[in-house]
Write an enzyme that holds these catalytic residues in place. Structure first.
Site, short mmCIF file in Angstrom:
data_model
loop_
_atom_site.label_atom_id
_atom_site.label_comp_id
_atom_site.label_asym_id
_atom_site.label_seq_id
_atom_site.Cartn_x
_atom_site.Cartn_y
_atom_site.Cartn_z
N HIS A 26 -2.07 -12.35 10.21
CA HIS A 26 -1.72 -10.95 10.01
C HIS A 26 -1.54 -10.34 11.38
O HIS A 26 -2.28 -10.66 12.31
CB HIS A 26 -2.81 -10.21 9.23
CG HIS A 26 -2.52 -8.74 9.14
ND1 HIS A 26 -1.31 -8.27 8.69
CD2 HIS A 26 -3.24 -7.64 9.51
CE1 HIS A 26 -1.31 -6.94 8.75
NE2 HIS A 26 -2.47 -6.54 9.24
N GLU A 63 0.82 -1.20 0.00
CA GLU A 63 0.00 0.00 0.00
C GLU A 63 0.86 1.25 0.00
O GLU A 63 0.37 2.36 0.21
CB GLU A 63 -0.99 0.04 1.16
CG GLU A 63 -0.51 -0.46 2.48
CD GLU A 63 -1.64 -0.50 3.50
OE1 GLU A 63 -2.08 -1.61 3.86
OE2 GLU A 63 -2.07 0.58 3.92
N CYS A 118 -3.28 -4.81 3.68
CA CYS A 118 -2.21 -5.69 4.16
C CYS A 118 -2.21 -7.07 3.55
O CYS A 118 -1.36 -7.89 3.88
CB CYS A 118 -2.28 -5.81 5.68
SG CYS A 118 -2.08 -4.21 6.48
#
Lengths: 351, 133, 389
Positions: free
Chosen positions: A234, A80, A112
């Site tokens: 994550h 990103e 992400c």
């Protein structure tokens, strides 16, 4: 069965402690540290960006895979914080690696989970026979708005996986994704910093997608948590992934090797992939891994992997391991951090 | 903006340390040369590309305080002459090191970094820098 | 038919310094007209003009310098040809050599060489970026090299390999300033102490502000004439006994040794061979100490000391009253370094010294002078020997 043929990571050397950031913004360092469980985060040097990090990670992957860059048939880079809004990171990576002119390439965006989306794409191309080896990279030099909660965790780093059929050290048994329109965290075009939904980023976003994807995977594979040696999720902070793990029924022994955020912060598109890289540094043949990413907006990609005998033939020290990168650090203060991250407005002539 | 095509032309050499070797006397050059300065005419058409390892040692270095405008953010930076293992000597920055840990003779390896950019809307230029081994 | 000898029959110079009120053309014309008057000739007698300038293209956006100088000094109306000679900071010496060759060939009898540089029209460290055009732009400057950084890299290795202290480099600057205090045209007229020279602000370690020549505006011009012109018009002149030029690789990293100036060494050997003179015969040396370290290296490569031993000369020998006076003009550090003018300025100093007109800095019984002008970090060197009866 296609799988990971080579892996490599790169984390910049500089580190800053949340205490330093809290000092400047008048917050309670200890509360912050305990709330997010982050002890330090990585900071990119002014001459580093997603392109340089991706190149270093990819070069490390090639060192381990021992393949020719000419054998790479596709490069997809998820981030990103691509340096260009238009001109893919993948093109510079291809030139820096010396890949052939006939090559599939593009950049991905899905917060992400852009890097893991790249992994899925590359795996599909390998499985269909379109390419022999594909390179999937997740890397970021995310910006946290000064004084905002995200400033404590937004960090820099990246990981590259080379996926192929021959010589896989970790077979990808299966991959699946869940996707929904969930506005937990976003950045409008032209805005320098992202916006987020504070507590909304928890249950309706991170947990709903991560837990669902994990459960769907275990259902599909007919497994339970105890069937896995490692679980990596994550990791936007040190708390979310441990809570997800425990909720699903995983133990600390299973998630500790892949949990890096407490030391390096949240490397966004690189986060889950770098955790997986740390696991591959130590995994043994026959061990099984559940890896689940999360991207705001929102979605999760889940992977079920089994480490193969091939991993013993790989010289994992041909490139720096995650331990190597965690050990070799330089501490900086907020002023230097602000200079590096270009939060200080400079005169026109200075770059 | 004026350097666009020149920078593009040289990217392969800067990104991957592509040098070349004289087919006549075997000396390795970086940056590449169209003609070997020792063999002259006998080297024409015999210069072969060679990808250098990026490993070498510091011949000498300086810490630069008085910098051109585009390098102000990195001030003070270490600039060195590095002798690559294959023979050629080149000029590059040493990064990620305490300036007082740099010494002549120390081993270095190349890393891929941003060298500069053409303002906020221009092309970013990448190339080699070095870190201590 | 070939001319036997070439003489300098006049010299003129502007002040060197930060000359805000004067433009590039003002400076060139002032020096040129002074030289012509000093020679006792008229503008119409000049047959060709060699302009010398290094950076006007990028600093002032002005190319075609030869034409500019010819025009504004009033000789373009006489259709006198003019070209610019560029060899970076050796432009001056190279331009004099071109004029020397033109006269020696018999083609011309009178030539003017006008060197000029207007550096202060660019502010701050942007001028640093422009000076880096003296280097290899793609493979040195692009990666962060500046002329000072490369001189510093040479200095560090030199000091280590030969166990030379920083004081030896500093003494070159102290000497330049001492002489410049006696030169009314100098950029700097203050003397400096060894202490001041050692403790100045760092520029590129181990070099500091006192090791580096300044950014200077200035112009110097000389008139050269053939032997037959001299005799016919019953003029006096300073004979050019030898003119030599040599070359080395552009980038410092390509050189055989980073503290030996092969181009200087070869040009010097050639000049001494041609003139038949020896090093001991030299009454003074004007050398190109754009950085103090180059002063030491040049003393060695010109043949006055073995490699690494120039530090033995800096205490006493190089002083005005010493065995080998260096830079009686004040040199590049203190008289100043307006790139295109510097090499011609060395001839102006030699002309004054050999005519007994150097006033407070006059060297006793000055007979022969050695002038060395160099490009960038040593890619080109021009060496002249002047003087005689």
């Amino acid at each position: 069965m296609s799988g990971i043929v080579g892996y490599g990571s790169y984390i910049p050397k500089y580190r800053i402690k949340p205490d330093e950031i809290a000092r400047v913004w008048g917050e309670d360092a200890e509360n912050i540290r305990n709330g997010i469980f982050v002890l330090s985060k990585s900071v990119p040097s002014p001459d580093e960006d997603v392109i340089t990090i991706s190149v270093e990670a990819a070069r490390n992957a090639i060192k381990r895979a021992k393949i020719r860059s000419g054998d790479i048939g596709a490069i997809y880079v998820g981030s990103e914080s691509h340096p260009y809004a238009v001109k893919p990171t993948a093109t510079v990576v291809s030139a820096a690696l010396g890949c052939d002119f006939p090559l599939f390439a593009a950049d991905y965006e899905f917060a992400c989970k852009a890097g893991t989306a790249a992994m899925q794409n590359v795996k599909a191309m390998v499985d269909s026979g379109a390419i022999k080896y594909g390179l999937a990279i997740g890397s970021d030099t995310s910006q946290g708005a000064p004084g905002d909660a995200l400033e404590y965790t937004a960090s820099a780093g990246g990981t590259a996986f080379i996926i192929g059929r021959e010589g896989s050290i970790a077979d990808i048994n299966h991959t699946l994704s869940v996707t929904s329109d969930t506005p937990d965290f976003w950045r409008r075009e032209g805005q320098p910093y992202p916006s987020h939904g504070e507590r909304f980023t928890g249950e309706p976003a991170y947990f709903r997608h991560t837990l669902t994807a994990s459960r769907l995977m275990m259902e599909k594979m007919g497994t339970k948590p105890s069937d896995y040696n490692y679980a990596v999720f994550h990791q936007p902070n040190g708390k979310f992934p441990t809570r997800a793990a425990k909720t699903l029924g995983f133990t600390e022994a299973q998630y500790k090797d892949g949990l890096l955020t407490p030391y390096i912060g949240n490397t966004y598109s690189g986060a889950m992939m770098t955790g997986l890289s740390a696991i591959l540094d130590v995994a043994k043949p026959g061990e099984r891994i559940l890896a689940v990413s999360f991207g705001s907006g929102a979605g999760s990609d889940a992977f079920d992997l089994t480490v193969t005998e091939e991993i013993l033939k790989m010289d994992r020290h041909a490139a720096p391991t995650i331990s190597d990168m965690l050990a070799d650090v330089k501490w900086i203060d907020y002023a230097v951090y602000a200079k590096f991250k270009k939060k200080i407005v400079l005169g026109e002539d200075v770059e | 903006m004026g350097e666009l095509s020149r920078i593009w032309r040289e990217s392969e050499h800067r990104y991957r340390l592509m040098g070349n070797r004289c087919g006549n006397c075997n000396q390795v050059f970086f940056p590449i040369r169209d003609v070997c300065p020792h063999c002259h005419r006998e080297s024409i058409g015999k210069m072969k590309p060679v990808e250098l390892s990026g490993r070498g040692e510091i011949v000498s270095f300086t810490i630069v305080h008085d910098t051109p405008p585009s390098f102000v953010r990195q001030r003070p930076y270490a600039l060195a002459l590095i002798k690559l293992d294959e023979g050629p000597v080149l000029t590059g920055q040493i990064v990620d090191a305490e300036n007082d840990s740099i010494e002549m003779g120390k081993r270095v390896r190349s890393v891929f970094r941003k060298i500069g950019e053409d303002g906020k809307s221009g092309i970013i230029q990448y190339g080699y820098k070095f870190v201590l081994e | 038919m070939l001319s036997e000898n070439v003489f300098v029959i006049g010299a003129g110079e502007t002040k060197y310094g930060e000359l805000w009120e004067k433009s590039l053309r003002d400076l060139a014309v002032e020096a040129g007209l002074k030289a012509i008057e000093n020679a006792g000739i008229y503008s119409r007698d000049v047959q060709i003009l060699y302009g010398s300038n290094s950076l006007a293209g990028i600093i002032n956006g002005q190319e075609n310098i030869g034409s500019l100088i010819a025009d504004f000094s009033g000789i373009a109306s006489g259709n006198i040809p003019a070209v610019r000679i560029e060899a970076s900071s050796a432009s001056g010496g190279a331009a004099v050599r071109e004029a020397y060759l033109a006269i020696k060939s018999g083609e011309y009898d009178v030539a003017v060489v006008g060197g000029v540089e207007k550096m202060t029209d660019i502010f701050g460290n942007e001028v640093l970026d422009m000076m880096s055009s003296l280097l290899d732009r793609e493979w040195e400057a692009f990666f962060g090299a500046t002329p000072a950084a490369l001189a510093a890299i040479s200095a560090r290795k030199y000091m280590k390999d030969f166990n030379v202290k920083k004081e030896a480099l500093a003494m070159m600057s102290v000497n330049d300033h001492a002489n410049a205090s006696l030169n009314p045209n100098s950029h700097f007229k203050n003397k400096i102490t060894l202490d001041q020279a050692l403790n100045a602000t760092s520029v590129a370690e181990p070099l500091n502000l006192m090791d580096c020549s300044p950014v200077t505006d200035g112009a110097s011009a000389i008139v050269l004439a053939s032997e037959r012109y001299l005799k016919k018009n019953k003029l006096n002149g300073m004979r050019i006994l030898a003119s030599a030029i040599s070359q080395d690789y552009l980038a410092l990293h390509s050189r055989n040794s980073i503290y030996t100036l092969d181009s200087t060494r070869i040009a010097a050997d050639e000049a001494f061979k041609r003139s038949g003179l020896k090093r001991e015969d030299m009454s003074f040396v004007e050398l190109h100490d754009s950085y103090s370290i180059y002063g030491l290296m040049e003393l060695e490569d010109l043949g006055f000391a073995k490699k690494g031993e120039a530090d033995r000369l800096v205490e006493e020998d190089i002083k005005l009253g010493g065995r080998l006076p260096v830079n009686p003009s004040g040199g590049l550090k203190a008289k100043g370094n307006p790139l295109g003018a510097t090499g011609v300025g060395q001839f102006v100093e030699a002309f004054l010294q050999l005519n007994g007109k150097a006033d407070k800095r006059q060297i006793k019984d000055a007979r022969y002078g050695l002038l060395q002008n160099m490009a960038g970090t040593g890619s080109t060197s021009v060496v002249h020997i002047v003087g005689g009866d």
